[in-house]
Structure formats: structure tokens, C-alpha cells
Design an enzyme around this catalytic site. Structure first.
Site, short mmCIF file in Angstrom:
data_model
loop_
_atom_site.label_atom_id
_atom_site.label_comp_id
_atom_site.label_asym_id
_atom_site.label_seq_id
_atom_site.Cartn_x
_atom_site.Cartn_y
_atom_site.Cartn_z
N GLU A 1 -54.01 -36.09 52.49
CA GLU A 1 -53.62 -34.69 52.73
C GLU A 1 -52.31 -34.57 53.50
O GLU A 1 -51.62 -33.56 53.40
CB GLU A 1 -54.75 -33.93 53.43
CG GLU A 1 -55.06 -34.33 54.88
CD GLU A 1 -56.08 -35.47 55.01
OE1 GLU A 1 -56.25 -36.23 54.03
OE2 GLU A 1 -56.67 -35.61 56.09
N TYR B 1 -61.24 -28.61 68.49
CA TYR B 1 -61.55 -27.27 68.99
C TYR B 1 -60.44 -26.75 69.89
O TYR B 1 -60.18 -25.57 69.98
CB TYR B 1 -62.84 -27.29 69.80
CG TYR B 1 -64.08 -27.33 68.95
CD1 TYR B 1 -64.30 -26.37 67.97
CD2 TYR B 1 -65.03 -28.32 69.12
CE1 TYR B 1 -65.43 -26.41 67.18
CE2 TYR B 1 -66.17 -28.36 68.34
CZ TYR B 1 -66.36 -27.39 67.36
OH TYR B 1 -67.48 -27.43 66.59
N ASP C 1 -45.51 -19.13 80.48
CA ASP C 1 -46.49 -20.16 80.83
C ASP C 1 -45.88 -21.07 81.89
O ASP C 1 -44.72 -21.48 81.78
CB ASP C 1 -46.81 -21.07 79.62
CG ASP C 1 -47.54 -20.33 78.51
OD1 ASP C 1 -48.00 -19.20 78.77
OD2 ASP C 1 -47.62 -20.88 77.40
N HIS D 1 -55.63 -40.75 54.75
CA HIS D 1 -55.49 -39.28 54.77
C HIS D 1 -54.41 -38.83 53.80
O HIS D 1 -53.29 -38.53 54.23
CB HIS D 1 -55.13 -38.81 56.18
CG HIS D 1 -56.23 -38.94 57.18
ND1 HIS D 1 -57.24 -38.01 57.30
CD2 HIS D 1 -56.50 -39.89 58.10
CE1 HIS D 1 -58.08 -38.37 58.26
NE2 HIS D 1 -57.64 -39.52 58.76
N GLU E 1 -38.65 -26.68 68.52
CA GLU E 1 -39.60 -25.61 68.83
C GLU E 1 -40.29 -25.93 70.15
O GLU E 1 -40.81 -27.03 70.34
CB GLU E 1 -40.64 -25.53 67.70
CG GLU E 1 -41.71 -24.49 67.96
CD GLU E 1 -42.92 -24.62 67.03
OE1 GLU E 1 -42.88 -25.37 66.05
OE2 GLU E 1 -43.93 -23.96 67.34
N CYS F 1 -61.17 -40.35 54.68
CA CYS F 1 -61.41 -41.10 55.91
C CYS F 1 -62.90 -41.13 56.26
O CYS F 1 -63.64 -41.83 55.59
CB CYS F 1 -60.54 -40.56 57.04
SG CYS F 1 -60.24 -41.83 58.27
N LEU F 2 -63.36 -40.33 57.21
CA LEU F 2 -64.80 -40.33 57.49
C LEU F 2 -65.57 -40.00 56.20
O LEU F 2 -66.65 -40.52 55.96
CB LEU F 2 -65.15 -39.31 58.59
CG LEU F 2 -66.64 -39.18 58.90
CD1 LEU F 2 -67.18 -40.45 59.53
CD2 LEU F 2 -66.92 -37.99 59.80
N GLY F 3 -64.98 -39.16 55.37
CA GLY F 3 -65.62 -38.77 54.11
C GLY F 3 -65.84 -39.95 53.18
O GLY F 3 -66.74 -39.93 52.33
N MET F 4 -65.01 -40.98 53.31
CA MET F 4 -65.20 -42.20 52.52
C MET F 4 -66.34 -43.00 53.13
O MET F 4 -67.23 -43.50 52.43
CB MET F 4 -63.90 -43.01 52.52
CG MET F 4 -63.97 -44.30 51.74
SD MET F 4 -64.30 -45.69 52.84
CE MET F 4 -63.59 -47.02 51.91
N ARG G 1 -60.86 -46.11 63.25
CA ARG G 1 -61.19 -47.40 63.84
C ARG G 1 -62.05 -48.23 62.90
O ARG G 1 -61.94 -49.43 62.83
CB ARG G 1 -62.02 -47.20 65.12
CG ARG G 1 -61.26 -46.59 66.24
CD ARG G 1 -62.06 -46.55 67.53
NE ARG G 1 -61.24 -45.92 68.54
CZ ARG G 1 -61.13 -44.61 68.68
NH1 ARG G 1 -61.82 -43.79 67.90
NH2 ARG G 1 -60.34 -44.10 69.61
N1 GLN Z 1 -64.54 -41.84 62.90
C1 GLN Z 1 -64.10 -42.65 61.83
C2 GLN Z 1 -63.33 -43.86 62.32
O1 GLN Z 1 -62.85 -43.88 63.42
C3 GLN Z 1 -63.25 -41.84 60.85
C4 GLN Z 1 -62.01 -41.31 61.44
C5 GLN Z 1 -61.36 -40.21 60.64
O2 GLN Z 1 -62.00 -39.60 59.80
N2 GLN Z 1 -60.09 -39.94 60.88
O3 GLN Z 1 -63.20 -44.81 61.61
#
Ligand code: GLN
Length: 532
Positions: free
Chosen positions: A511, A54, A147, A509, A140, A383-386, A464
Site C-alpha cells: 500500500e 490511536y 502550540d 506493505h 510543513e 503484513c499481519l494479514g499474511m 518482526r
Molecule cells: N505484528 C506483526 C510483526 O511484527 C506484523 C506487523 C505489521 O503488520 N506491520 O511481525
């Protein structure tokens, strides 16, 4: 010796400084120069790794495991280079290195001061990118001129210009020219004031890049006026950068404005004009009208589009090369929990569950993975999606209702995602996450193996938790296939469900390694499945 281009921003943030710098880098590479990049972020965090998406958008991870600003992602995508740990420094990193030296007694009893110690440290970090193989380093500076946090960085580059001379270090300032609807006029005063602010700090920009809305022309008269008030050598040192239909058009636009030419003139770099033939073909392919498909990205930081920028870009890259226009719909997993999958997920051609941390929204993601699996909608887990795909499978196929990850605050007999012993040793050594590139061996006859077209791959990580090997045979017996493993550490890296059209979930990742002219193989296959 390398030459340096220092990029600053004025008037407002989100001006596209990073895209301007990356586009200039592309033009210089296509002139035959070797280019390196660096982003200096004035905030106090040591790196963006601990910042909420965020606050800061995505955290981009390099091969060597550095957690960096998302602009580094733009640089890798535009320049086709691999950045390293010296590509991103924050005030926090600078200060912690100074304080560590102070504790070691390296300052020989001196009082440590803003000038010269902080500024010297910054200059050292900038120079750390320079080497014999690099012709130009683009640096950059994050934030906006004026600021408070940025002062040390600006003072350091002011000194560096004195040391290196104006033909070796150039200041490029990006500023906004707002359009006032009521007056039907473009205004130059805010840009002039931001240059004034820079000159007050001893920095006279050499080139002014003016960001405008599309359909607005900064004509020669306005360029002359800006050059005069901003003390520039001439109107050709004022470059217009207007809103583009797609990001990858910006290098072409800046080339036609003469940006790279004037940079080379100032830095006394000799070369032919940049050959952008291939890039033009790419842009033509991107903007050509084509069939649109909608892919849902199920996240929880969706209010900040930049939180998923690499995922969105990788999906689009795969679209360019599959001849479809991929519309990315960011969907809140918390809303899925409230309104249900039918309302939130129907009419999608594919579902992506990207990375994330913490418990909030995970049940909604599990619902999305279930919806994709049961309805045979292409699913790509990142990642978390897996981890989510594994939990969903354990609950609804194997039949362990309590299956979960030990990251989520739930009591369970089935932590199918857990901290592995291997990770415990990383934690003991003071690290917190598996970060950066790790090798992975693919299983023959899997979707992933076919997509990559080779057995050994390397992908970037940032997590992790891992697939819990204790349960591996239960998954395999029920139809989930392990398509990739890290052999050395015996870790599951990819799972697939061969019964489905496309159901692939990876612990890494991918991506981060997709480029517009070289899309990632898994994304290519995913979009290919979505379009059919
Ligand atoms: N929270 C999960 C972990 O730490 C996945 C992390 C992520 O999606 N980058 O393993």
C-alpha cells in the site's frame, strides 16, 4: 540553491495542511521544478514508530526504512517521489541528536541553549534536504501555531528567513474560516488571530490559504479584508481551499485560485503555467459515477480512519483504474469475535486484513480470513494479514488447532509465525524490526507473478515476525503456494491459495507504493477479482 516554502497551520488541526502542501508540490512539479518535501513534527517521540495508531494514525515507511508521519504518504502519492530519511524530523529526534553531540563533547564546554543550539540543529536539518538538484523544498510544520512544542521550529524558520531573504524563503499559512450556521456567515477573526500569533513570533506570512466548507465562496471583498488585517501584499495572496469531493481535486482547485502563480512570483521562479492535463483526466476518472463495490478492511484501530490511510487510498486507486467506485468499510475485528462473521462480513466484495501489532483482535481477523477462504471471497493480506492467513490455514486446513504466532501470548507446538534466526541478528545489532525496502523474487505461474509482470520486485517492510520455514513443506503439501521469497535471507514473502479466485497474502506493505496515477499491481488484481 533551493528555495524554501514553510507551511504552518492555524485555528485548528486537521485543516489539510499536508494536502495543501502536497498539492502545491504537484503544481510546482508540473511547472517543471524539482521538489523535495519535509515534515517537522513538534512532539517529543523520536519518530512515530512507537506511537499507537490511536494517537497518530498510520506510520508510513520509506524505502530506506524510516518510520514517518502519514503526511509523507500523501507527499509520495501526490508528487510521485520517493522520500528519504531527512523527510521527517520530530523534536525528539532533534533533541536526541543534540544530547548525543553534548555527550561527545562537541559543544566545547558551552551551555547548550534553546537559541542557538536547538534552533541551529533544526536549521541544519531543514538545510539537509537542499541540494543542487532540488529547486524547491516544501517544509510543513506539524501542529497548530500557538502550540508550546512548536516554538523552536517557528523560531528556527524565522531565523532562516532572515538568512535567506524573502525571495528564497516564503511563509504559507493555512487557517480555517468557520461558517456559522446561525449567522449564515463565514468568520475571518480566528484566522486573523492565528496570523497575529505568528507575527508575535516574528513571522509575517506571505500567503494565507483559507480552508472553508464546500459551497462557500471567499469573494474578493473578503480576500481584501483578510489581506488588509493580516498584512498581506494583496487579495491575490489569499487563497481559498474548500472541501473537495476527492483529495486529488485539490491541486486543480488551488491552481485556479492562483496559488502556484503567486508562489513563483514571490520566490522569483520563472516557468510556464503548470500543465495539469493528465491530472485533470485522472480527476475526471475519479469522480465519474460508476458501479460501487464494498471492500471490508478488518482492523482494530478503526475509530481512527487515518490508521489505515495508505490501504484505503491504494484500494481507491485500484478502483479508479478498474472503473469501479470502491467503498472501504472499516470493520472491527473485535466486533467479529463478538457478533460473528455472518453478521459482520456478508455483502462484502472483498476482504483485506491489514497490518497490526499485539494480540487483541487477532482471533477476529483469523475468523475473517477463514470466512474469505471458505466462501471464496477475494482476500488480500498485508503484513499481519499474511501471518493471519498462514495461521488460519494451519489451523483449519493442515489441522493444527494450536497454530499461532509467537507474538501472541499463547502456548503452542506450532508457531507457524515466529522470529527467524535472521531477525535475531537484527535484534542483536540494536534494530527492532525488518524495516524498509527488501527485494523479493516471484514464483512463475502465480497470481502475484502475473500481477507484477516481472520476477524481481522490491517492497517495503515493517515487522518482526516471519513465516516459519520449519513448516513450509506442510503448507505446500496442503495447497498453499509460496509465491515470493527473499532469496538472500530465505524468507517467505508471499503466500497464495490457487484454488481460490484471489487469495494473496504478503509479508510486506504494498500500500505504501500505490499512486493515484500508478496504482499498485496487487491492489489492481485484487479489485479486479472483487468486481467480478
Ligand atoms: N505484528 C506483526 C510483526 O511484527 C506484523 C506487523 C505489521 O503488520 N506491520 O511481525
Amino acid at each position: 540553491m533551493s528555495k524554501f516554502i514553510i507551511v504552518t497551520g492555524g485555528v485548528a488541526s486537521s485543516l489539510g495542511k499536508g494536502i495543501t502542501a502536497a498539492s502545491l508540490g504537484r503544481l510546482l512539479i508540473n511547472r517543471g521544478f524539482k521538489v523535495a518535501v519535509q515534515k517537522l513534527d513538534p512532539y517529543i517521540n523520536v519518530d512515530p514508530g512507537t506511537m499507537s495508531p490511536y494517537q497518530h494514525g498510520e506510520v508510513f515507511v520509506t524505502d530506506d526504512g524510516t518510520e514517518t508521519d502519514l503526511d509523507i504518504g500523501h507527499y509520495e502519492r501526490f508528487l510521485n517521489i520517493t522520500c528519504e530519511k531527512n523527510c521527517n524530523f520530530t523534536s525528539g529526534k532533534i533533541y536526541s541528536s543534540i544530547i548525543a553531540k553534548e555527550r561527545e563533547g562537541k559543544y566545547l564546554g558551552k551551555t547548550i541553549q534553546f537559541v542557538p543550539h536547538v534552533t541551529n540543529e533544526i536549521k541544519e536539518k531543514i538545510k539537509s534536504v537542499e541540494n543542487n538538484n532540488i529547486d524547491v523544498v516544501i517544509v510543513e510544520i506539524g501542529g497548530t501555531v500557538g502550540d508550546m512544542e512548536g516554538l523552536a521550529f517557528l523560531e528556527a524558520v524565522r531565523q532562516l528567513r532572515m538568512e535567506l531573504g524573502q525571495n528564497n524563503l516564503l511563509f504559507l499559512h493555512c487557517a480555517l474560516l468557520p461558517y456559522l450556521e446561525a449567522a449564515k456567515e463565514v468568520k475571518t477573526k480566528p484566522a486573523q488571530n492565528s496570523v497575529k500569533e505568528l507575527t508575535r513570533l516574528g513571522i509575517q506570512p506571505d500567503i494565507l490559504v483559507c480552508r472553508t466548507n464546500a459551497n462557500i465562496e471567499v469573494d474578493n471583498e473578503m480576500k481584501q479584508k483578510l489581506a488588509m488585517f493580516c498584512n498581506l501584499k494583496g487579495p491575490e495572496y489569499v487563497i481559498q481551499n474548500s472541501d473537495a469531493k476527492c483529495l486529488y481535486e485539490v491541486p486543480l482547485m488551488l491552481q485556479s485560485e492562483g496559488l502556484d502563480k503567486i508562489v513563483c512570483k514571490q520566490l522569483k521562479l520563472k516557468s510556464k503555467a503548470a500543465n495539469m492535463t493528465e491530472w485533470k483526466k485522472l480527476v475526471k476518472k475519479i469522480i465519474k459515477p460508476k458501479k460501487q463495490i464494498t471492500v471490508g478492511v478488518i482492523g482494530k484501530y478503526i475509530e481512527v480512519a487515518d490508521a489505515y490511510i495508505s490501504v484505503t487510498e491504494a484500494l481507491k486507486h485500484a478502483g479508479y483504474n478498474n472503473d469501479v467506485d470502491v467503498k472501504v468499510k472499516l470493520i472491527s475485528s473485535v466486533d467479529i469475535e463478538t457478533y460473528g462473521t455472518q453478521q459482520m462480513l456478508s455483502n462484502l466484495s472483498g476482504i483485506v486484513v491489514p497490518g497490526g501489532f499485539g494480540t487483541r483482535g487477532t482471533e477476529g481477523k483469523i475468523m475473517a480470513a477463514n470466512y474469505a477462504r471458505v466462501n471464496n471471497i477475494p482476500y488480500l493480506g498485508l503484513c499481519l494479514g499474511m501471518q493471519i492467513a498462514v495461521i488460519e490455514f494451519a489451523r483449519n486446513v493442515i489441522g493444527w488447532e494450536d497454530a499461532t504466532s509467537s507474538e501472541f501470548d499463547i502456548k503452542s507446538k506450532h508457531y507457524v509465525i515466529d522470529i527467524m534466526d535472521d531477525q535475531k541478528s537484527i535484534l542483536e545489532k540494536g534494530g527492532t524490526m525488518r524495516l524498509g525496502a527488501y527485494p523479493c523474487s516471484l514464483t512463475p505461474n502465480t497470481v502475484s507473478f502475473k500481477a507484477y509482470g516481472k520476477k524481481k520486485i522490491s517492497e517495503r517492510h515493517r515487522h518482526r515476525y516471519e513465516f516459519n520455514n520449519k513448516f513450509r513443506t506442510n503448507f505446500e503439501e496442503c495447497g498453499m503456494v509460496v509465491a515470493g521469497v527473499n532469496e538472500k535471507r530465505n524468507l517467505v514473502e508471499i503466500v497464495e491459495i490457487p484454488k481460490n479466485k484471489f487469495y494473496v497474502a504478503v509479508q510486506f506493505h504494498p500500500e505504501f507504493k500505490s499512486h493515484p496515477d500508478n496504482p499498485h499491481p496487487l491492489f489492481l488484481e485484487f479489485i479486479n477479482a472483487c468486481k467480478n
